[in-house]
Design a protein around this motif. Structure first.
Motif, PDB file in Angstrom:
ATOM      1  N   ALA A   1      -1.870   3.207 -43.684  1.00  0.00           N
ATOM      2  CA  ALA A   1      -2.485   4.300 -44.441  1.00  0.00           C
ATOM      3  C   ALA A   1      -1.518   5.471 -44.585  1.00  0.00           C
ATOM      4  O   ALA A   1      -1.497   6.142 -45.628  1.00  0.00           O
ATOM      5  CB  ALA A   1      -3.773   4.750 -43.758  1.00  0.00           C
ATOM      6  N   ASP A   2      -0.716   5.743 -43.554  1.00  0.00           N
ATOM      7  CA  ASP A   2       0.291   6.801 -43.646  1.00  0.00           C
ATOM      8  C   ASP A   2       1.363   6.454 -44.676  1.00  0.00           C
ATOM      9  O   ASP A   2       1.805   7.306 -45.446  1.00  0.00           O
ATOM     10  CB  ASP A   2       0.960   7.014 -42.283  1.00  0.00           C
ATOM     11  CG  ASP A   2       0.141   7.918 -41.376  1.00  0.00           C
ATOM     12  OD1 ASP A   2      -0.660   8.714 -41.895  1.00  0.00           O
ATOM     13  OD2 ASP A   2       0.291   7.815 -40.152  1.00  0.00           O
ATOM     14  N   GLN A   3       1.790   5.191 -44.689  1.00  0.00           N
ATOM     15  CA  GLN A   3       2.913   4.789 -45.524  1.00  0.00           C
ATOM     16  C   GLN A   3       2.517   4.525 -46.974  1.00  0.00           C
ATOM     17  O   GLN A   3       3.246   4.878 -47.901  1.00  0.00           O
ATOM     18  CB  GLN A   3       3.562   3.535 -44.930  1.00  0.00           C
ATOM     19  CG  GLN A   3       4.191   3.771 -43.565  1.00  0.00           C
ATOM     20  CD  GLN A   3       4.544   2.478 -42.846  1.00  0.00           C
ATOM     21  OE1 GLN A   3       4.339   1.377 -43.376  1.00  0.00           O
ATOM     22  NE2 GLN A   3       5.075   2.592 -41.638  1.00  0.00           N
ATOM     23  N   ARG A   4       1.372   3.889 -47.186  1.00  0.00           N
ATOM     24  CA  ARG A   4       0.976   3.470 -48.532  1.00  0.00           C
ATOM     25  C   ARG A   4      -0.209   4.249 -49.094  1.00  0.00           C
ATOM     26  O   ARG A   4      -0.574   4.055 -50.255  1.00  0.00           O
ATOM     27  CB  ARG A   4       0.625   1.974 -48.531  1.00  0.00           C
ATOM     28  CG  ARG A   4       1.741   1.072 -48.014  1.00  0.00           C
ATOM     29  CD  ARG A   4       2.929   1.059 -48.950  1.00  0.00           C
ATOM     30  NE  ARG A   4       3.974   0.183 -48.445  1.00  0.00           N
ATOM     31  CZ  ARG A   4       4.042  -1.132 -48.684  1.00  0.00           C
ATOM     32  NH1 ARG A   4       3.087  -1.710 -49.413  1.00  0.00           N
ATOM     33  NH2 ARG A   4       5.022  -1.858 -48.207  1.00  0.00           N
TER      34      ARG A   4
ATOM     35  N   PRO B   1      -5.811   1.986 -50.897  1.00  0.00           N
ATOM     36  CA  PRO B   1      -5.905   0.521 -50.820  1.00  0.00           C
ATOM     37  C   PRO B   1      -6.546   0.035 -49.526  1.00  0.00           C
ATOM     38  O   PRO B   1      -7.220  -0.995 -49.513  1.00  0.00           O
ATOM     39  CB  PRO B   1      -4.443   0.057 -50.937  1.00  0.00           C
ATOM     40  CG  PRO B   1      -3.630   1.235 -50.521  1.00  0.00           C
ATOM     41  CD  PRO B   1      -4.401   2.424 -50.964  1.00  0.00           C
ATOM     42  N   VAL B   2      -6.346   0.801 -48.444  1.00  0.00           N
ATOM     43  CA  VAL B   2      -6.921   0.403 -47.158  1.00  0.00           C
ATOM     44  C   VAL B   2      -8.446   0.482 -47.216  1.00  0.00           C
ATOM     45  O   VAL B   2      -9.150  -0.449 -46.800  1.00  0.00           O
ATOM     46  CB  VAL B   2      -6.380   1.291 -46.023  1.00  0.00           C
ATOM     47  CG1 VAL B   2      -7.011   0.899 -44.691  1.00  0.00           C
ATOM     48  CG2 VAL B   2      -4.864   1.178 -45.932  1.00  0.00           C
ATOM     49  N   MET B   3      -8.983   1.583 -47.747  1.00  0.00           N
ATOM     50  CA  MET B   3     -10.429   1.771 -47.759  1.00  0.00           C
ATOM     51  C   MET B   3     -11.114   0.848 -48.765  1.00  0.00           C
ATOM     52  O   MET B   3     -12.225   0.367 -48.527  1.00  0.00           O
ATOM     53  CB  MET B   3     -10.784   3.230 -48.037  1.00  0.00           C
ATOM     54  CG  MET B   3     -10.293   4.186 -46.964  1.00  0.00           C
ATOM     55  SD  MET B   3     -11.156   5.780 -46.956  1.00  0.00           S
ATOM     56  CE  MET B   3     -12.736   5.306 -46.223  1.00  0.00           C
ATOM     57  N   ILE B   4     -10.465   0.576 -49.888  1.00  0.00           N
ATOM     58  CA  ILE B   4     -11.026  -0.391 -50.835  1.00  0.00           C
ATOM     59  C   ILE B   4     -11.106  -1.767 -50.185  1.00  0.00           C
ATOM     60  O   ILE B   4     -12.139  -2.454 -50.263  1.00  0.00           O
ATOM     61  CB  ILE B   4     -10.173  -0.436 -52.122  1.00  0.00           C
ATOM     62  CG1 ILE B   4     -10.314   0.880 -52.900  1.00  0.00           C
ATOM     63  CG2 ILE B   4     -10.582  -1.616 -52.987  1.00  0.00           C
ATOM     64  CD1 ILE B   4      -9.389   0.980 -54.097  1.00  0.00           C
ATOM     65  N   THR B   5     -10.013  -2.176 -49.512  1.00  0.00           N
ATOM     66  CA  THR B   5     -10.020  -3.465 -48.818  1.00  0.00           C
ATOM     67  C   THR B   5     -11.073  -3.499 -47.730  1.00  0.00           C
ATOM     68  O   THR B   5     -11.771  -4.502 -47.551  1.00  0.00           O
ATOM     69  CB  THR B   5      -8.629  -3.741 -48.206  1.00  0.00           C
ATOM     70  OG1 THR B   5      -7.638  -3.703 -49.238  1.00  0.00           O
ATOM     71  CG2 THR B   5      -8.590  -5.095 -47.517  1.00  0.00           C
ATOM     72  N   GLY B   6     -11.216  -2.397 -46.989  1.00  0.00           N
ATOM     73  CA  GLY B   6     -12.211  -2.337 -45.930  1.00  0.00           C
ATOM     74  C   GLY B   6     -13.626  -2.496 -46.457  1.00  0.00           C
ATOM     75  O   GLY B   6     -14.452  -3.189 -45.855  1.00  0.00           O
TER      76      GLY B   6
ATOM     77  N   GLU C   1       2.396  11.551 -39.783  1.00  0.00           N
ATOM     78  CA  GLU C   1       1.999  10.484 -38.868  1.00  0.00           C
ATOM     79  C   GLU C   1       0.539  10.620 -38.404  1.00  0.00           C
ATOM     80  O   GLU C   1       0.175  10.096 -37.359  1.00  0.00           O
ATOM     81  CB  GLU C   1       2.919  10.474 -37.642  1.00  0.00           C
ATOM     82  CG  GLU C   1       4.353  10.124 -37.954  1.00  0.00           C
ATOM     83  CD  GLU C   1       5.197   9.998 -36.696  1.00  0.00           C
ATOM     84  OE1 GLU C   1       5.675   8.889 -36.413  1.00  0.00           O
ATOM     85  OE2 GLU C   1       5.356  11.025 -35.990  1.00  0.00           O
ATOM     86  N   TYR C   2      -0.271  11.290 -39.192  1.00  0.00           N
ATOM     87  CA  TYR C   2      -1.672  11.519 -38.816  1.00  0.00           C
ATOM     88  C   TYR C   2      -2.408  10.199 -38.596  1.00  0.00           C
ATOM     89  O   TYR C   2      -3.042   9.976 -37.567  1.00  0.00           O
ATOM     90  CB  TYR C   2      -2.346  12.349 -39.904  1.00  0.00           C
ATOM     91  CG  TYR C   2      -3.792  12.689 -39.636  1.00  0.00           C
ATOM     92  CD1 TYR C   2      -4.179  13.302 -38.459  1.00  0.00           C
ATOM     93  CD2 TYR C   2      -4.777  12.416 -40.584  1.00  0.00           C
ATOM     94  CE1 TYR C   2      -5.509  13.637 -38.212  1.00  0.00           C
ATOM     95  CE2 TYR C   2      -6.104  12.750 -40.358  1.00  0.00           C
ATOM     96  CZ  TYR C   2      -6.464  13.349 -39.169  1.00  0.00           C
ATOM     97  OH  TYR C   2      -7.771  13.669 -38.944  1.00  0.00           O
ATOM     98  N   GLY C   3      -2.339   9.300 -39.569  1.00  0.00           N
ATOM     99  CA  GLY C   3      -3.023   8.020 -39.442  1.00  0.00           C
ATOM    100  C   GLY C   3      -2.467   7.172 -38.325  1.00  0.00           C
ATOM    101  O   GLY C   3      -3.209   6.449 -37.642  1.00  0.00           O
ATOM    102  N   THR C   4      -1.173   7.243 -38.103  1.00  0.00           N
ATOM    103  CA  THR C   4      -0.544   6.460 -37.036  1.00  0.00           C
ATOM    104  C   THR C   4      -1.084   6.866 -35.672  1.00  0.00           C
ATOM    105  O   THR C   4      -1.448   6.015 -34.852  1.00  0.00           O
ATOM    106  CB  THR C   4       0.980   6.659 -37.074  1.00  0.00           C
ATOM    107  OG1 THR C   4       1.479   6.232 -38.357  1.00  0.00           O
ATOM    108  CG2 THR C   4       1.661   5.848 -35.978  1.00  0.00           C
TER     109      THR C   4
END
Length: 406
Positions: A78-81, A85-90, A347-350
């Protein structure tokens, strides 16, 4: 301020408000259709599938363990991309999990469905939603995070009566099919339309503070210790919430309260949490988020000093519930804002993902630990264990504040 800036500022505010409301809606749906659904559906599922209560609610443990395994990687991605896309996939994965639950026929397929829920959780729920919000708002996201936490707290208000209506009208299997449609037709479009298409290159902060906004206020040599203290606090709070909260009615009854009195007293927790979050929304900008963390940990720790020395009367139990509710209300804001302040946007999401790994493991074992304490010892032993966790959490926050201020 230029005329152009004056014209664009309201648009920015509208976008922030849209993001908070939209993500708040998907969080309510996400929590309400997964974790909260078992509160109403659990007994009926156990009867229909011939599963024990332990097996039915073991789905929550499976869910938490599965989410713990993937959370760190989800946070980095999520930090990098970007969170979009992460939440749609989720949400797509959550829809598949709802369908799997609707068609489950026994223990194996039931628990495998909860594995799917666990994989979807870190993608569509709190951590990634917060990353997505920060990628829209920027580093000064404290009020936006508070607003999102305030809306997420309405999950029980919305879904407990809704789920009770659904199970009596269409049954739990059809209810889960309906939940799949909610994820597909509501959550996926909201995530696609609201979230940014990629992670921002730079924060929405003034140039003079951009480095601190991107990289956080802590130098590299202090980050590990701060992360450990923050994680200890999160695990301590998780032990209380996932262990004590789920069995507090039995604890109160074991201390002499009637069932009606126990439920009535514990009902004060919800309004107390909402009051804390609303107060933070109104006044939070006037003081440091570290102050909010100290207030949260102090209130949680103090709540046990209100009940353990004096026993379980209605007055002491009510004071305990209100104080603990206020503490947890502030915790939800501080826990999700501190990584942004300390470690920065980049790096918040990390860091949120790394925190979720040990916290999810603690959350998964907490119900079993507290159930064992209540079954084998006096019910007040559960309060002593939770009080020790609260004290450890308070000590870790004090050390965190000292680390940051030095």
């Amino acid at each position: 301020m230029t005329a152009e800036a004056t014209q664009t500022a309201p648009v920015d505010r509208r976008r922030i408000l849209t993001a908070v409301v939209g993500l708040g809606a998907t969080q309510i749906i996400g929590w309400g259709t997964t974790f909260s659904s078992l509160t109403i559906f659990g007994t009926r599922i156990g009867d229909d599938l011939a599963l024990s209560r332990e097996a039915v609610f073991g789905g929550i443990t499976i869910m938490l363990l599965a989410s713990a395994l993937v959370a760190p990687r989800v946070g980095r991605f999520a930090d990098q991309r970007g969170a979009r896309p992460v939440m749609i996939t989720g949400s797509l994965l959550a829809a598949m999990a709802m369908i799997a639950l609707a068609f489950t026929q026994g223990a194996t397929t039931y628990l495998l469905a909860w594995v799917l829920v666990g994989l979807a959780m870190p993608m569509m729920l709190a951590n990634t939603a917060l990353v997505g919000l920060v990628q829209i708002v920027g580093s000064n996201a404290r009020q936006a995070i508070t607003g999102l936490m305030l809306l997420s707290g309405l999950t029980g208000t919305v879904f407990l009566p809704l789920n009770a209506l659904l199970i009596e009208s269409i049954g739990w299997r059809n209810a889960y099919l309906g939940f799949a449609l909610l994820h597909l037709l509501v959550c996926v479009p909201i995530h696609a339309l609201i979230l940014t298409r990629r992670a921002p290159e730079a924060p929405h902060a003034p140039r003079s503070s951009s480095d601190r906004a991107v990289d956080g206020i802590l130098p590299p040599d202090k980050r590990f210790m701060a992360f450990v203290m923050l994680t200890v606090w999160s695990c301590a709070e998780g032990l209380i919430v996932w262990g004590l909260y789920m069995q507090i009615i039995d604890v109160f009854k074991g201390m002499g309260l009637s069932a009606v009195a126990a439920v009535g007293v514990w009902a004060a927790v919800g309004p107390a949490q909402a009051s804390a979050r609303f107060g933070e929304l109104m006044l939070g900008g006037r003081y440091s988020i570290l102050t909010t963390a100290l207030l949260s940990a102090g209130l949680s720790c103090s709540s046990f000093f209100l009940i353990l020395p004096f026993g379980g009367s209605i007055v002491t139990a009510a004071a305990f519930a209100i104080c603990l509710g206020l503490g947890h209300g502030f915790y939800a804001i501080a826990r999700n804002t501190l990584p942004l302040t300390l470690f920065g946007v980049r790096e918040y999401g990390t860091y949120l993902g790394r925190m979720m790994l040990p916290q999810s493991i603690v959350n998964a074992i907490a119900p079993i630990v507290f159930a064992t304490m209540i079954a084998r010892f006096d019910p007040t032993s559960a309060l002593w264990l939770a009080g020790a966790a609260a004290l450890a959490g308070f000590a870790s926050v004090v050390m965190l504040v000292r680390t940051c201020r030095t």
